[in-house]
Write an enzyme that holds these catalytic residues in place. Structure first.
Site, PDB file in Angstrom:
ATOM      1  N   LYS A 138     -47.215  34.699  65.453  1.00  0.00           N
ATOM      2  CA  LYS A 138     -45.891  34.574  66.059  1.00  0.00           C
ATOM      3  C   LYS A 138     -45.658  35.802  66.916  1.00  0.00           C
ATOM      4  CE  LYS A 138     -42.480  31.536  66.006  1.00  0.00           C
ATOM      5  NZ  LYS A 138     -42.639  30.077  66.014  1.00  0.00           N
ATOM      6  N   ASP A 160     -40.638  28.898  71.957  1.00  0.00           N
ATOM      7  CA  ASP A 160     -39.826  28.960  70.745  1.00  0.00           C
ATOM      8  C   ASP A 160     -38.401  29.158  71.222  1.00  0.00           C
ATOM      9  OD1 ASP A 160     -38.743  30.739  68.124  1.00  0.00           O
ATOM     10  OD2 ASP A 160     -40.226  29.221  67.605  1.00  0.00           O
ATOM     11  N   ASN A 202     -33.720  22.283  71.920  1.00  0.00           N
ATOM     12  CA  ASN A 202     -34.785  21.291  72.075  1.00  0.00           C
ATOM     13  C   ASN A 202     -34.991  20.439  70.825  1.00  0.00           C
ATOM     14  OD1 ASN A 202     -37.930  20.824  71.581  1.00  0.00           O
ATOM     15  ND2 ASN A 202     -37.531  20.613  73.767  1.00  0.00           N
TER      16      ASN A 202
END
Length: 444
Positions: A126, A166, A240
């Protein structure tokens, strides 16, 4: 002291200020007790858990850029490459003021097991920055992205580490980041996923996390004698994941009655108008208050409260720790039968336990929201083959992956005498594949 408690104490001692990371490690390791206790001697000898909770690599760097007023700004960039036992590192880039080392580590740790659950050969990572793209001009976002990638490119590659979007990192940001990577490296490779369709992106990627969430939720309901059809669904968030979860829920015959943003939430008893929501959030980039212009009969309320509405299914799709114990009590009292996490760790440990104690079907984020990274991995496959698969083909593969994830976590829970506990099942199913790969490859 048993092995798991030793590791939990070590994690807190070594990472004293990283509360989200502590929470993620505790949630996973507590679920793994049956497996660890059955293999404790072997795992201790190999220091398996010590290696599992320590990232392979943590990268932190400054990101200087110039704003529209000519002022130099400095943000911090992060990339945590957690585990690549089963494939190249894979995980999104989060752009949000809340980003810090602890949050990126918790997300990377979770990503390791989420990626394992997909059945695809991808490891966990990440990254991101405390940069906030909200309110910034395109030129400012471009300036930031170019500076960010000028440092990040050293650590990523199609077979090394493949970042994705993200929170805060959408199509615009991915495009700018990819352009800078290509300029620096001089190679055209699938180093980022979530790319535009004109330069190597995959159909369904935009919809994937939300669609996948509903595919798994529907499968979980069916396995327990229910169906998503006809259910009232409460969703948090309006980004999203929330948008496409609402869209797929409606396609499957459910009625979505709530969405939210950081300022407040909408209650539309007749069902959220997804087309209006998409225009507000994806085109105009406005706050949810705009929704009332499209649907004046709806209600807008400031602050928290999205979980106070009576619903059958709750889908937290906003951010970590947004659904508290008090919210869980209200949901159960109002007859909620299922909760599936569209965001990463949106439910506190206390709320999760309350749902499990009250027989609410609960799908953890590492399983329920794995559709995004699964489709990212499908994008990687298409890039490697220099092909672009049609929407229907990608969507069919996505649905099958989500159905398989549910099957695997359900069977793992049953095998360890915890039938219906999908938190335990998801953690065990994700862990075993990673652990077996780590043991097979020796000490590294």
């Amino acid at each position: 002291m048993d092995y798991i408690n030793e590791i939990l104490d070590m994690v807190i001692r070594k990472n004293p200020s990283e509360s989200e990371f502590h929470q993620a490690v505790k949630e996973v390791l507590e679920s793994l007790r049956p497996v660890v206790e059955a293999n404790e001697e072997k795992y201790r000898r190999e220091a398996l858990l010590e290696r599992l909770v320590e990232p392979d690599r943590q990268i932190k760097f400054k990101i200087p850029w110039v704003d529209d007023k000519g002022q130099v700004q400095v943000n911090i960039g992060y990339r945590v490459q957690f585990n690549n036992a089963i494939g190249p590192y894979k995980g999104g880039l989060r752009l949000h003021p809340s980003v810090n080392t602890g949050i990126i580590k918790f997300l990377g740790f979770e990503q390791t097991f989420k990626n394992s659950l997909t059945g695809l050969p991808i490891g966990g990572a990440k990254g991101g920055s405390d940069f906030d793209p909200k309110g910034k001009s395109d030129r400012e976002v471009l300036a930031f992205c170019k500076s960010f990638m000028t440092e990040l490119y050293k650590y990523i590659g199609a077979d090394t580490d493949v970042p994705a979007g993200d929170i805060g990192t959408g199509a615009r940001e991915i495009g700018y980041l990819y352009g800078q990577y290509k300029k620096i490296k001089g190679t055209y490779e699938g180093v980022l996923t979530g790319k535009g369709l004109t330069y190597g992106g995959s159909l369904v990627r935009t919809e994937a996390t939300g669609y996948g969430l509903l595919y798994l939720t529907d499968e979980m309901l069916k396995a327990n004698g229910h169906s998503i059809k006809g259910k009232r669904v409460a969703i948090s968030g309006s980004g999203n994941v929330a948008i496409y979860a609402a869209m797929k829920a409606e396609q499957l015959g459910a009625t979505v009655v709530t969405v939210s943003d950081s300022n407040g939430w909408i209650y539309d008893p007749e069902g959220i108008d997804v087309a209006a929501l998409k225009e507000i959030k994806e085109v105009k980039r406005e706050r949810l208050t705009e929704y009332l212009k499209y649907r004046p009969q709806a209600e807008y309320k400031e602050g928290r409260g999205v979980w106070s509405v009576k619903c059958d299914v709750a889908l937290p799709c906003a951010t970590q720790n947004e659904l508290h114990l008090e919210d869980a009590k209200v949901l159960v009292e109002n007859g909620c039968i299922a909760v599936a996490e569209g965001a990463n760790m949106p439910t506190t440990l206390e709320a999760t336990q309350f749902f499990l104690n009250n027989k609410v079907l609960f799908a953890p984020g590492k399983a329920a929201n794995a559709g995004g990274v699964a489709t990212s991995a499908l994008e990687m496959s298409q890039n490697s083959e220099r092909l672009s698969w049609p929407f229907e083909e990608v969507d069919k593969k996505l649905k099958q992956i989500m159905v398989n994830i549910f099957k695997n976590m359900s069977e793992a829970a049953k095998e360890y005498n915890a039938e219906g506990n999908y938190v335990l099942g998801a953690n065990i199913a994700g862990f075993l594949k990673v652990a077996d790969a780590m043991m097979a490859q020796g000490i590294w």
